[in-house]
Design an enzyme around this catalytic site. Structure first.
Site: not given
Ligand code: 5GP
Length: 145
Positions: A39-40, A102, A108
């Site tokens: 995850d960035i 979300q 995901h």
């Protein structure tokens, strides 16, 4: 329901672009039905996302074979997180709909090495790219060992 809620799958969402190879990401694991990557904007060090290779906005759309595949990939990733980050606690989280928080409308699962008492905020601070690359390599090495 929130105005931002999305029920139709958008082929140009950020995870769809990753699956098409159109944008870069730090891969942790891939098989025929799933992809796992860093995850960035992690909520804790080592935050990984697992996605199905199926066009599903949220849990409502997810086909059983992809649900099973995502869960099996999540087990692999969590085992690697426990090994690499030397901690037992890993949060498995999954948001359905904008009202739930979300923000990317391709189903995901979040796997966050953290505690419910310490969890940072969602999708706020961008991580150092080099650190994400190292973590992805460490996790991949643990999975493929
Ligand atoms: P959601 O809010 O939909 O449950 O989670 C979406 C997640 O995707 C967030 O944790 C956010 O940090 C992550 N994310 C958003 N854009 C990107 C991106 O371009 N690359 C990666 N690797 N993660 C992203």
């Amino acid at each position: 329901m929130s105005q931002n809620n999305q029920t139709q799958y958008d082929d140009n969402n950020i995870f769809a672009k990753m699956l098409k190879g159109d944008i870069p990401y730090h891969k942790v694991y891939e098989d025929d039905k799933t992809l796992a990557f860093m995850d960035i904007m992690p909520q804790a060090k080592g935050h990984v996302l697992v996605i199905p290779k199926q066009k599903a906005v949220d849990l409502a759309d997810l086909e059983p074979e992809y649900a099973a595949a995502v869960l099996m990939t999540s087990k692999k990733v969590m085992a690697a997180q426990r090994q690499v980050f030397e901690r037992e606690g890993v949060i498995q989280m999954q948001l359905n709909g904008a009202q739930a928080g979300q923000t990317v409308f391709h189903y995901h699962v979040h796997l966050v090495p953290s505690s419910i008492h310490e969890l940072g905020r969602h999708a706020v601070t961008q991580a150092d790219n080099a650190e994400l690359a190292v973590q992805a390599e460490q996790l991949a090495a643990a999975i493929y060992a």
